[in-house]
Design a protein around this motif. Structure first.
Motif, PDB file in Angstrom:
ATOM      1  N   MET A  20       0.811  -1.185   0.000  1.00 41.08           N
ATOM      2  CA  MET A  20       0.000   0.000   0.000  1.00 41.08           C
ATOM      3  C   MET A  20       0.858   1.255   0.000  1.00 41.08           C
ATOM      4  SD  MET A  20      -3.387  -0.831   2.340  1.00 41.08           S
ATOM      5  CE  MET A  20      -2.584  -0.422   3.837  1.00 41.08           C
ATOM      6  N   ALA A  21       1.983   1.210   0.692  1.00 41.31           N
ATOM      7  CA  ALA A  21       2.845   2.382   0.757  1.00 41.31           C
ATOM      8  C   ALA A  21       3.396   2.759  -0.610  1.00 41.31           C
ATOM      9  CB  ALA A  21       3.998   2.132   1.733  1.00 41.31           C
ATOM     10  N   CYS A  22       3.454   1.794  -1.515  1.00 47.93           N
ATOM     11  CA  CYS A  22       3.953   2.051  -2.875  1.00 47.93           C
ATOM     12  C   CYS A  22       2.835   2.455  -3.825  1.00 47.93           C
ATOM     13  CB  CYS A  22       4.644   0.809  -3.413  1.00 47.93           C
ATOM     14  SG  CYS A  22       6.131   0.390  -2.503  1.00 47.93           S
ATOM     15  N   GLY A  23       1.605   2.503  -3.311  1.00 43.61           N
ATOM     16  CA  GLY A  23       0.476   2.876  -4.142  1.00 43.61           C
ATOM     17  C   GLY A  23      -0.109   1.736  -4.939  1.00 43.61           C
ATOM     18  N   CYS A  24       0.320   0.518  -4.619  1.00 40.43           N
ATOM     19  CA  CYS A  24      -0.170  -0.652  -5.345  1.00 40.43           C
ATOM     20  C   CYS A  24      -1.380  -1.256  -4.635  1.00 40.43           C
ATOM     21  CB  CYS A  24       0.929  -1.700  -5.450  1.00 40.43           C
ATOM     22  SG  CYS A  24       2.270  -1.146  -6.515  1.00 40.43           S
ATOM     23  N   PRO A  25      -2.251  -1.898  -5.387  1.00 36.52           N
ATOM     24  CA  PRO A  25      -3.429  -2.523  -4.786  1.00 36.52           C
ATOM     25  C   PRO A  25      -3.051  -3.679  -3.879  1.00 36.52           C
ATOM     26  CG  PRO A  25      -3.261  -3.080  -7.099  1.00 36.52           C
ATOM     27  CD  PRO A  25      -2.198  -2.076  -6.827  1.00 36.52           C
ATOM     28  N   VAL A  26      -3.877  -3.896  -2.869  1.00 35.02           N
ATOM     29  CA  VAL A  26      -3.613  -4.930  -1.869  1.00 35.02           C
ATOM     30  C   VAL A  26      -4.900  -5.699  -1.589  1.00 35.02           C
ATOM     31  CG1 VAL A  26      -2.979  -5.295   0.559  1.00 35.02           C
ATOM     32  CG2 VAL A  26      -1.817  -3.546  -0.777  1.00 35.02           C
ATOM     33  N   ALA A  27      -4.789  -7.001  -1.442  1.00 36.70           N
ATOM     34  CA  ALA A  27      -5.892  -7.843  -0.983  1.00 36.70           C
ATOM     35  C   ALA A  27      -5.482  -8.402   0.368  1.00 36.70           C
ATOM     36  CB  ALA A  27      -6.151  -8.978  -1.963  1.00 36.70           C
ATOM     37  N   CYS A  28      -6.381  -8.312   1.333  1.00 34.33           N
ATOM     38  CA  CYS A  28      -6.042  -8.822   2.653  1.00 34.33           C
ATOM     39  C   CYS A  28      -7.288  -9.300   3.391  1.00 34.33           C
ATOM     40  CB  CYS A  28      -5.277  -7.790   3.462  1.00 34.33           C
ATOM     41  SG  CYS A  28      -6.111  -6.241   3.688  1.00 34.33           S
ATOM     42  N   ARG A  33      -6.914 -12.128  -8.171  1.00 35.08           N
ATOM     43  CA  ARG A  33      -6.924 -11.856  -9.608  1.00 35.08           C
ATOM     44  C   ARG A  33      -7.077 -10.365  -9.873  1.00 35.08           C
ATOM     45  NH1 ARG A  33      -9.711 -16.793  -9.624  1.00 35.08           N
ATOM     46  NH2 ARG A  33     -11.720 -15.748  -9.503  1.00 35.08           N
ATOM     47  N   GLN A  34      -7.944  -9.713  -9.095  1.00 33.34           N
ATOM     48  CA  GLN A  34      -8.138  -8.271  -9.240  1.00 33.34           C
ATOM     49  C   GLN A  34      -6.843  -7.514  -8.970  1.00 33.34           C
ATOM     50  OE1 GLN A  34     -11.813  -7.599  -6.871  1.00 33.34           O
ATOM     51  NE2 GLN A  34     -11.796  -5.629  -7.912  1.00 33.34           N
ATOM     52  N   VAL A  35      -6.155  -7.892  -7.905  1.00 33.50           N
ATOM     53  CA  VAL A  35      -4.896  -7.238  -7.555  1.00 33.50           C
ATOM     54  C   VAL A  35      -3.843  -7.481  -8.625  1.00 33.50           C
ATOM     55  CG1 VAL A  35      -2.952  -7.331  -5.936  1.00 33.50           C
ATOM     56  CG2 VAL A  35      -5.278  -7.162  -5.078  1.00 33.50           C
ATOM     57  N   ALA A  36      -3.771  -8.700  -9.122  1.00 37.92           N
ATOM     58  CA  ALA A  36      -2.789  -9.013 -10.160  1.00 37.92           C
ATOM     59  C   ALA A  36      -3.046  -8.188 -11.411  1.00 37.92           C
ATOM     60  CB  ALA A  36      -2.816 -10.503 -10.487  1.00 37.92           C
ATOM     61  N   ALA A  37      -4.292  -8.064 -11.801  1.00 42.63           N
ATOM     62  CA  ALA A  37      -4.633  -7.273 -12.984  1.00 42.63           C
ATOM     63  C   ALA A  37      -4.379  -5.795 -12.740  1.00 42.63           C
ATOM     64  CB  ALA A  37      -6.091  -7.505 -13.362  1.00 42.63           C
ATOM     65  N   ALA A  38      -4.704  -5.322 -11.557  1.00 44.03           N
ATOM     66  CA  ALA A  38      -4.540  -3.906 -11.239  1.00 44.03           C
ATOM     67  C   ALA A  38      -3.069  -3.532 -11.053  1.00 44.03           C
ATOM     68  CB  ALA A  38      -5.325  -3.560  -9.977  1.00 44.03           C
ATOM     69  N   SER A  39      -2.251  -4.502 -10.667  1.00 49.44           N
ATOM     70  CA  SER A  39      -0.832  -4.219 -10.455  1.00 49.44           C
ATOM     71  C   SER A  39      -0.153  -3.748 -11.733  1.00 49.44           C
ATOM     72  CB  SER A  39      -0.114  -5.451  -9.911  1.00 49.44           C
ATOM     73  OG  SER A  39      -0.561  -5.719  -8.614  1.00 49.44           O
ATOM     74  N   GLU A  40      -0.711  -4.144 -12.860  1.00 45.86           N
ATOM     75  CA  GLU A  40      -0.161  -3.703 -14.138  1.00 45.86           C
ATOM     76  C   GLU A  40      -0.350  -2.196 -14.312  1.00 45.86           C
ATOM     77  OE1 GLU A  40      -2.132  -6.100 -17.012  1.00 45.86           O
ATOM     78  OE2 GLU A  40      -1.257  -7.956 -16.238  1.00 45.86           O
ATOM     79  N   ARG A  41      -1.364  -1.671 -13.634  1.00 43.15           N
ATOM     80  CA  ARG A  41      -1.637  -0.231 -13.698  1.00 43.15           C
ATOM     81  C   ARG A  41      -1.320   0.407 -12.350  1.00 43.15           C
ATOM     82  NH1 ARG A  41      -6.124  -2.965 -15.110  1.00 43.15           N
ATOM     83  NH2 ARG A  41      -7.279  -2.208 -13.319  1.00 43.15           N
ATOM     84  N   CYS A  42      -0.353  -0.128 -11.658  1.00 45.13           N
ATOM     85  CA  CYS A  42      -0.010   0.288 -10.304  1.00 45.13           C
ATOM     86  C   CYS A  42      -0.027   1.807 -10.139  1.00 45.13           C
ATOM     87  CB  CYS A  42       1.367  -0.257  -9.920  1.00 45.13           C
ATOM     88  SG  CYS A  42       1.656  -0.209  -8.166  1.00 45.13           S
ATOM     89  N   GLY A  43      -0.645   2.245  -9.065  1.00 46.42           N
ATOM     90  CA  GLY A  43      -0.770   3.668  -8.801  1.00 46.42           C
ATOM     91  C   GLY A  43      -2.155   4.157  -9.161  1.00 46.42           C
ATOM     92  N   ALA A  44      -2.563   4.007 -10.400  1.00 48.67           N
ATOM     93  CA  ALA A  44      -3.887   4.445 -10.830  1.00 48.67           C
ATOM     94  C   ALA A  44      -4.959   3.460 -10.367  1.00 48.67           C
ATOM     95  CB  ALA A  44      -3.924   4.573 -12.344  1.00 48.67           C
ATOM     96  N   ALA A  45      -4.581   2.219 -10.145  1.00 48.32           N
ATOM     97  CA  ALA A  45      -5.546   1.185  -9.798  1.00 48.32           C
ATOM     98  C   ALA A  45      -6.129   1.369  -8.413  1.00 48.32           C
ATOM     99  CB  ALA A  45      -4.882  -0.188  -9.904  1.00 48.32           C
ATOM    100  N   CYS A  46      -5.330   1.797  -7.486  1.00 47.06           N
ATOM    101  CA  CYS A  46      -5.780   1.888  -6.099  1.00 47.06           C
ATOM    102  C   CYS A  46      -5.102   3.070  -5.421  1.00 47.06           C
ATOM    103  CB  CYS A  46      -5.466   0.583  -5.374  1.00 47.06           C
ATOM    104  SG  CYS A  46      -6.204   0.454  -3.741  1.00 47.06           S
ATOM    105  N   PRO A  47      -5.412   4.276  -5.829  1.00 46.87           N
ATOM    106  CA  PRO A  47      -4.732   5.444  -5.282  1.00 46.87           C
ATOM    107  C   PRO A  47      -4.802   5.588  -3.756  1.00 46.87           C
ATOM    108  CG  PRO A  47      -6.539   6.096  -6.709  1.00 46.87           C
ATOM    109  CD  PRO A  47      -6.421   4.624  -6.793  1.00 46.87           C
TER     110      PRO A  47
END
Length: 60
Positions: free
Chosen positions: A1-9, A39-53
């Motif tokens: 999360m600190a890197c702006g990437c999506p997280v599932a927990c 799967r959502q996180v993996a797909a969103a990681s490709e757009r890291c930052g914009a996926a889960c601001p």
């Protein structure tokens, strides 16, 4: 999360308090829901930052 990437927990214990709306919270006992979140996180990681601001704003 600190890197702006999506997280599932997990949505158990104190994790929801820490992650808040910056993560995909799932019941770890629900395998299908957890797999879908992964799967959502993996797909969103490709757009890291914009996926889960919110993840970038939520650091401990």
């Amino acid at each position: 999360m600190a890197c702006g990437c999506p997280v599932a927990c997990s949505n158990l214990t104190s994790v929801p308090e820490v992650a808040g709306d910056a993560a995909l919270l799932r019941d770890p006992r629900d395998v299908r829901s957890l797999a879908a979140a992964m799967r959502q996180v993996a797909a969103a990681s490709e757009r890291c930052g914009a996926a889960c601001p919110p993840g970038g704003r939520r650091t401990c």
